[in-house]
Design a protein around this motif. Structure first.
Motif, PDB file in Angstrom:
ATOM      1  N   LEU A   1     -16.608  31.773 -42.637  1.00 19.33           N
ATOM      2  CA  LEU A   1     -14.991  31.680 -42.309  1.00 19.33           C
ATOM      3  C   LEU A   1     -14.800  33.066 -41.362  1.00 19.33           C
ATOM      4  O   LEU A   1     -14.225  32.923 -40.292  1.00 19.33           O
ATOM      5  CB  LEU A   1     -14.121  31.723 -43.394  1.00 19.33           C
ATOM      6  CG  LEU A   1     -14.005  30.254 -44.164  1.00 19.33           C
ATOM      7  CD1 LEU A   1     -13.289  30.383 -45.204  1.00 19.33           C
ATOM      8  CD2 LEU A   1     -13.450  29.324 -43.178  1.00 19.33           C
ATOM      9  N   SER A   2     -15.336  33.925 -41.668  1.00 13.64           N
ATOM     10  CA  SER A   2     -15.273  35.266 -40.772  1.00 13.64           C
ATOM     11  C   SER A   2     -15.616  35.075 -39.526  1.00 13.64           C
ATOM     12  O   SER A   2     -15.100  35.698 -38.635  1.00 13.64           O
ATOM     13  CB  SER A   2     -16.021  36.487 -41.581  1.00 13.64           C
ATOM     14  OG  SER A   2     -15.687  36.589 -42.817  1.00 13.64           O
ATOM     15  N   ILE A   3     -16.977  34.452 -39.298  1.00 12.91           N
ATOM     16  CA  ILE A   3     -17.612  34.420 -38.230  1.00 12.91           C
ATOM     17  C   ILE A   3     -16.544  33.312 -37.313  1.00 12.91           C
ATOM     18  O   ILE A   3     -16.517  33.754 -36.015  1.00 12.91           O
ATOM     19  CB  ILE A   3     -18.859  33.582 -38.129  1.00 12.91           C
ATOM     20  CG1 ILE A   3     -20.015  34.707 -38.790  1.00 12.91           C
ATOM     21  CG2 ILE A   3     -19.418  32.953 -36.857  1.00 12.91           C
ATOM     22  CD1 ILE A   3     -21.380  34.112 -38.869  1.00 12.91           C
ATOM     23  N   LEU A   4     -16.213  32.457 -37.703  1.00 16.83           N
ATOM     24  CA  LEU A   4     -14.886  31.367 -37.200  1.00 16.83           C
ATOM     25  C   LEU A   4     -13.853  32.435 -36.691  1.00 16.83           C
ATOM     26  O   LEU A   4     -13.438  32.096 -35.591  1.00 16.83           O
ATOM     27  CB  LEU A   4     -14.567  30.434 -38.230  1.00 16.83           C
ATOM     28  CG  LEU A   4     -13.387  29.461 -37.588  1.00 16.83           C
ATOM     29  CD1 LEU A   4     -14.226  28.610 -36.628  1.00 16.83           C
ATOM     30  CD2 LEU A   4     -12.934  28.732 -38.803  1.00 16.83           C
TER      31      LEU A   4
ATOM     32  N   PRO B   1     -24.714  26.880 -21.194  1.00 14.16           N
ATOM     33  CA  PRO B   1     -25.978  26.153 -21.526  1.00 14.16           C
ATOM     34  C   PRO B   1     -26.453  26.805 -22.986  1.00 14.16           C
ATOM     35  O   PRO B   1     -27.311  26.158 -23.642  1.00 14.16           O
ATOM     36  CB  PRO B   1     -27.102  26.726 -20.411  1.00 14.16           C
ATOM     37  CG  PRO B   1     -26.151  27.264 -19.255  1.00 14.16           C
ATOM     38  CD  PRO B   1     -24.790  27.515 -19.797  1.00 14.16           C
ATOM     39  N   PHE B   2     -25.817  27.914 -23.154  1.00 12.81           N
ATOM     40  CA  PHE B   2     -26.517  28.697 -24.240  1.00 12.81           C
ATOM     41  C   PHE B   2     -25.691  28.397 -25.672  1.00 12.81           C
ATOM     42  O   PHE B   2     -26.094  28.797 -26.689  1.00 12.81           O
ATOM     43  CB  PHE B   2     -26.346  30.180 -24.239  1.00 12.81           C
ATOM     44  CG  PHE B   2     -27.289  30.645 -23.026  1.00 12.81           C
ATOM     45  CD1 PHE B   2     -26.610  31.215 -22.011  1.00 12.81           C
ATOM     46  CD2 PHE B   2     -28.506  30.421 -23.027  1.00 12.81           C
ATOM     47  CE1 PHE B   2     -27.255  31.562 -20.858  1.00 12.81           C
ATOM     48  CE2 PHE B   2     -29.162  30.917 -21.668  1.00 12.81           C
ATOM     49  CZ  PHE B   2     -28.689  31.387 -20.740  1.00 12.81           C
TER      50      PHE B   2
ATOM     51  N   VAL C   1     -24.309  28.078 -31.540  1.00  8.63           N
ATOM     52  CA  VAL C   1     -23.554  27.613 -32.635  1.00  8.63           C
ATOM     53  C   VAL C   1     -24.759  27.281 -33.761  1.00  8.63           C
ATOM     54  O   VAL C   1     -24.274  27.345 -34.831  1.00  8.63           O
ATOM     55  CB  VAL C   1     -22.759  26.337 -32.171  1.00  8.63           C
ATOM     56  CG1 VAL C   1     -22.334  25.377 -33.304  1.00  8.63           C
ATOM     57  CG2 VAL C   1     -21.902  26.546 -31.388  1.00  8.63           C
ATOM     58  N   TRP C   2     -26.047  26.798 -33.426  1.00 10.64           N
ATOM     59  CA  TRP C   2     -27.020  26.368 -34.562  1.00 10.64           C
ATOM     60  C   TRP C   2     -27.366  27.507 -35.195  1.00 10.64           C
ATOM     61  O   TRP C   2     -27.360  27.405 -36.605  1.00 10.64           O
ATOM     62  CB  TRP C   2     -28.258  25.710 -33.644  1.00 10.64           C
ATOM     63  CG  TRP C   2     -29.166  25.180 -34.964  1.00 10.64           C
ATOM     64  CD1 TRP C   2     -28.944  23.803 -34.899  1.00 10.64           C
ATOM     65  CD2 TRP C   2     -30.378  25.685 -35.214  1.00 10.64           C
ATOM     66  NE1 TRP C   2     -30.059  23.481 -35.908  1.00 10.64           N
ATOM     67  CE2 TRP C   2     -30.824  24.748 -36.052  1.00 10.64           C
ATOM     68  CE3 TRP C   2     -30.731  27.081 -35.435  1.00 10.64           C
ATOM     69  CZ2 TRP C   2     -31.933  24.862 -36.954  1.00 10.64           C
ATOM     70  CZ3 TRP C   2     -31.872  27.056 -35.956  1.00 10.64           C
ATOM     71  CH2 TRP C   2     -32.458  26.266 -36.828  1.00 10.64           C
TER      72      TRP C   2
ATOM     73  N   ASP D   1     -20.629  20.573 -27.860  1.00  8.63           N
ATOM     74  CA  ASP D   1     -20.209  19.682 -26.969  1.00  8.63           C
ATOM     75  C   ASP D   1     -18.656  19.757 -26.690  1.00  8.63           C
ATOM     76  O   ASP D   1     -18.273  19.793 -25.516  1.00  8.63           O
ATOM     77  CB  ASP D   1     -20.654  18.247 -26.729  1.00  8.63           C
ATOM     78  CG  ASP D   1     -22.214  18.188 -26.437  1.00  8.63           C
ATOM     79  OD1 ASP D   1     -22.624  17.041 -26.892  1.00  8.63           O
ATOM     80  OD2 ASP D   1     -22.568  18.972 -25.840  1.00  8.63           O
ATOM     81  N   ALA D   2     -17.971  20.054 -27.772  1.00 11.22           N
ATOM     82  CA  ALA D   2     -16.540  20.210 -27.630  1.00 11.22           C
ATOM     83  C   ALA D   2     -16.085  21.255 -27.614  1.00 11.22           C
ATOM     84  O   ALA D   2     -14.884  21.575 -26.885  1.00 11.22           O
ATOM     85  CB  ALA D   2     -15.736  19.527 -29.135  1.00 11.22           C
ATOM     86  N   LEU D   3     -16.796  22.305 -27.668  1.00  7.61           N
ATOM     87  CA  LEU D   3     -16.305  23.877 -27.417  1.00  7.61           C
ATOM     88  C   LEU D   3     -15.949  24.210 -26.000  1.00  7.61           C
ATOM     89  O   LEU D   3     -14.743  24.708 -25.810  1.00  7.61           O
ATOM     90  CB  LEU D   3     -17.534  24.811 -27.974  1.00  7.61           C
ATOM     91  CG  LEU D   3     -16.984  26.081 -28.602  1.00  7.61           C
ATOM     92  CD1 LEU D   3     -16.254  25.648 -29.881  1.00  7.61           C
ATOM     93  CD2 LEU D   3     -18.197  26.826 -29.004  1.00  7.61           C
TER      94      LEU D   3
END
Lengths: 581, 187
Positions: free
Chosen positions: A385-388, A364-365, A370-371, A307-309
């Motif tokens: 961390l690499s994905i971040l 919507p996706f 994120v999950w 929600d914050a993204l």
């Protein structure tokens, strides 16, 4: 030279017998490995020693006698011991003696050959150095005394000085395999004579590791075969893979796991340590990743994050729009060229508008994405961390685009300015000779050149300001990504097993030795205690650091500033190094 | 055999040199610096705390005071464990080598052992120069004493002992390279 007798502390309480060990003539030192007790048959002792010598390639021999007088002085024992020097001849013949109730020892080393008065033996001065046999056996000297490729043949002669003592004890393991419960021809006293050291867990692990390694090695080879499939080599996939740091990290981890689970045994201690370090690093990584996973999936944090993204992305875009409005006005009181300002500002604003629409399309996706990305934490914290870092790169892609546009424009302007400046002064760049030469221009050439030059000069502040603002933003994003990569590198390359070993078993990693003088008495031989001096933590990290993937930016600060000034693009992306450690 | 003598370092502070002769082939020199004085400790602590109190009156945040206490404690522990060397010892063992030990005020000891090399080709060549007593920094007179004792040991090595071994190779009776020579700093 003073004769040094290296005596194991475990044999100091042993009964009387023969001293067995190795004599190093270059340093005049006798390394005592064990004590052979009565009763024994001399021929059997000689046979046993010959066997040991053949197996271990160490010149083991009878060095002398050891006399531990527990009761009142036994004269017949003394004479008996002296008679043994005739059976097992050795130059020099050591005679160590310990009185009951006394901490001081007496020592004699007699030589028959080479004495000035024939028929009478000459005596050497003796120094007794005590050493802990178990610690010396298990420890590893840094730097290693014998290089791995010299381990064949009479390699024992290669080690010089005190390293020879370590090498002798380490190679004589076959001598320490029998304990006092064995029914052998010879009864020995050494560090394992009270019972051979072993651990059930270690034995079970060794037994189980064979099939497990085979299974995992086959699984990993399957995974690598799939990833090397031709489907993944279609363009533009390789281009994307090389830019994403997640793929690099996954590839690195795959290589490490392949090495850990390879069915081949490690040949030398450094390879063993590397395997152990990699294994502990992977385990820690996975443990931290699972902690992160459990934290993320608890209390609905995934929903909060998702929600914050989108609002965060919106906010960033809004701030950028404000920034551009500011630039299009009179930023910091500077007067910009109106037309160019408006053109550039509107161009970038349209870009931001496109970006915001794209983000809203994706919203919507976001939660599902994120999950699933959060699940990747079970592969390790480094992968998360690499994905971040990759997500940050994707979300700030518009900033990267702006930077490229600004840099290209600025670069073109600088190129144009420099060549027109040369024209203004009547010079020209000679491409053949790579230098500036004078040139005679026509009048109309000079006229147009000067006109263009003035135009570019007066438009320079506007372009330079846009370039400056977007470069700063880009540098900010690169800094954040760089910090994440630094953390990933730290987890990847820290040798945790070696550090743990240094903390809990400091004698295993030896930088050298240290001596302590024990109680002295005048007229008695000097007694020293040799202890292991452990390696410092800094040197442990430096010696056992795991190789990192990718390269660090090779430009220095000077070249970076030069590139920024001339508008050349700076690439912080990692290029994979071809040579492996 | 032990004896103690008093010297001074290059800054004028007092040093105590203790000599122990364990045997003709083994000697130890122990140089002790003066301990951490209560006066300097009190001065530093008071300065830090007064500065912290001054900051506190300006910004009215008690975190400043706790931070000052932490900094003082950690700084003191770090100083005692990593910086303040109380004693430096030089142990010379004939035909083994030279050992230098530094004992810190917190009890930590850091040891370096330099092995003596028997080079048959060049017995008088100096192969390595290592500075000793780097923290205590004694003056030349103290260093001369230590140097003289070291040379006595080496000379004792060279001189043939009770049973001359004529058939031995030359290096064992006239050995060694001076692997560590004493470097004097200052006057």
């Amino acid at each position: 030279m003073v004769l040094k007798a290296f005596f194991p502390t475990c044999c100091a309480a042993a009964d009387s017998g023969l001293l067995v060990g190795r004599w190093v003539p270059e340093q005049s030192s006798a390394v005592v490995l064990a004590v052979v007790h009565f009763p024994f048959i001399p021929s059997q002792v000689k046979e046993f020693l010959a066997q040991v010598q053949q197996t271990s390639q160490v010149g083991v021999a009878v060095l002398g006698t050891w006399c531990h007088r527990r009761q009142e002085p036994e004269d017949n024992l003394g004479h008996f011991l002296e008679g043994l020097s005739a059976i097992f001849s050795h130059e020099p013949w050591l005679q160590l003696c310990r009185e009951k109730g006394s901490t001081f020892w007496s020592c004699k080393a007699t030589r028959w050959q080479g004495s000035t008065s024939p028929g009478a033996p000459s005596e050497d001065q003796v120094m007794i150095v005590f050493y802990d046999q178990r610690k010396v056996l298990l420890s590893q000297l840094h730097p290693p005394a014998i290089l791995p490729d010299q381990e064949t043949g009479d390699a024992a002669a290669g080690a010089v000085g005190l390293a020879a003592v370590f090498h002798t004890v380490a190679r004589s393991e076959v001598l320490f395999r029998s304990d006092r419960f064995d029914e052998g021809p010879v009864r020995l006293s050494h560090w394992q004579s009270d019972g051979v050291e072993a651990s059930i867990l270690v034995e079970l692990a060794k037994w189980a590791s064979g099939p497990i390694c085979l299974l995992l090695a086959s699984l990993l080879s399957l995974v690598s075969a799939v990833s090397a499939c031709w489907l993944f080599k279609l363009w533009p996939l390789p281009f994307i893979w090389s830019k994403l740091s997640t793929c690099e990290q996954l590839r690195y981890r795959l290589e490490q796991l392949t090495l850990i689970f390879s069915p081949q045994k490690a040949e030398n201690p450094s390879q063993r340590m590397r395997k152990a370090n990699m294994c502990v690093s992977v385990l820690l990584d996975v443990a931290l990743g699972l902690t992160l996973l459990s934290w993320l999936h608890g209390k609905g944090r995934i929903e909060q994050l998702a929600d914050a993204l989108v609002p965060v992305a919106d906010r960033v875009a809004e701030e950028l729009q404000h920034l551009l409005q500011w630039l299009m006005g009179a930023p910091a009181g500077l007067k910009m060229n109106r037309a160019l300002d408006q053109v550039l500002g509107r161009f970038f604003l349209y870009h931001i508008h496109l970006w915001i629409s794209y983000i809203h399309l994706m919203s919507p996706f976001i939660e599902r994405i994120v999950w699933h990305v959060g699940l990747s934490a079970c592969l390790g914290l480094t992968v998360s961390l690499s994905i971040l870092s990759d997500i940050i790169a994707l979300l700030t892609f518009h900033i990267y685009c702006f930077y490229v546009y600004g840099a290209r424009l600025y670069c073109l302007k600088i190129c144009g300015l420099s060549s027109l400046w040369r024209l203004f002064r009547g010079k020209k760049w000679n491409v053949l000779r790579q230098r500036v030469d004078s040139c005679s221009y026509d009048l109309d050439q000079l006229f147009i050149g000067t006109l263009l030059f003035t135009i570019l000069v007066f438009l320079l502040p506007t372009t330079a300001l846009y370039y400056l603002v977007f470069t700063l933003l880009r540098l900010l994003v690169i800094t954040v990504q760089g910090l994440i990569h630094l953390l990933v590198d730290l987890i990847n390359s820290l040798p945790l097993y070696a550090l743990g070993l240094r903390l809990c078993r400091p004698y295993r990693l030896a930088a050298g030795v240290k001596f302590r003088v024990l109680e002295q008495e005048a007229g008695r031989p000097l007694r020293l205690l040799m202890q292991i001096n452990p390696l410092s933590y800094g040197r442990v990290v430096h010696t056992y650091r795991l190789p990192r993937y990718g390269c660090h930016p090779t430009h220095s600060w000077g070249s970076l500033c030069r590139k920024l000034f001339f508008g050349e693009l700076i690439y912080p992306w990692r290029q994979r190094e071809d040579k492996q450690d | 055999m032990e004896n103690e003598q008093s010297f001074s370092d290059i800054c004028g502070g007092r040093l105590a040199l203790q000599r122990r002769y364990y045997s003709p082939s083994c000697r130890e020199f122990c140089l002790s610096s003066p301990r951490l004085s209560l006066r300097s400790l009190t001065v530093v602590t008071s300065t830090v705390w007064l500065a912290a109190y001054g900051l506190f009156t300006v910004c009215e945040n008690s975190v400043v005071l706790s931070a000052a206490i932490f900094i003082t404690l950690l700084g003191l522990l770090g100083y005692l464990h990593f910086v303040k060397i109380d004693q430096e010892t030089l142990l010379i063992i004939d035909s083994l080598g030279i050992q230098m030990t530094s004992s810190y005020a917190s009890g930590k000891e850091s040891t370096t052992f330099i092995e003596m090399d028997k080079d048959p080709v060049e017995p008088h060549e100096i192969s390595q120069v290592v500075p000793v007593f780097q923290s205590a920094k004694p003056r030349l007179d103290c260093l001369i004493e230590v140097y003289r004792s070291c040379q006595e040991i080496l000379a004792h090595q060279k001189a043939p002992s009770t049973s001359p071994q004529a058939h031995q190779k030359a290096p064992s009776t006239s050995p060694s390279i001076q692997k560590a020579s004493i470097v004097s700093r200052g006057k």
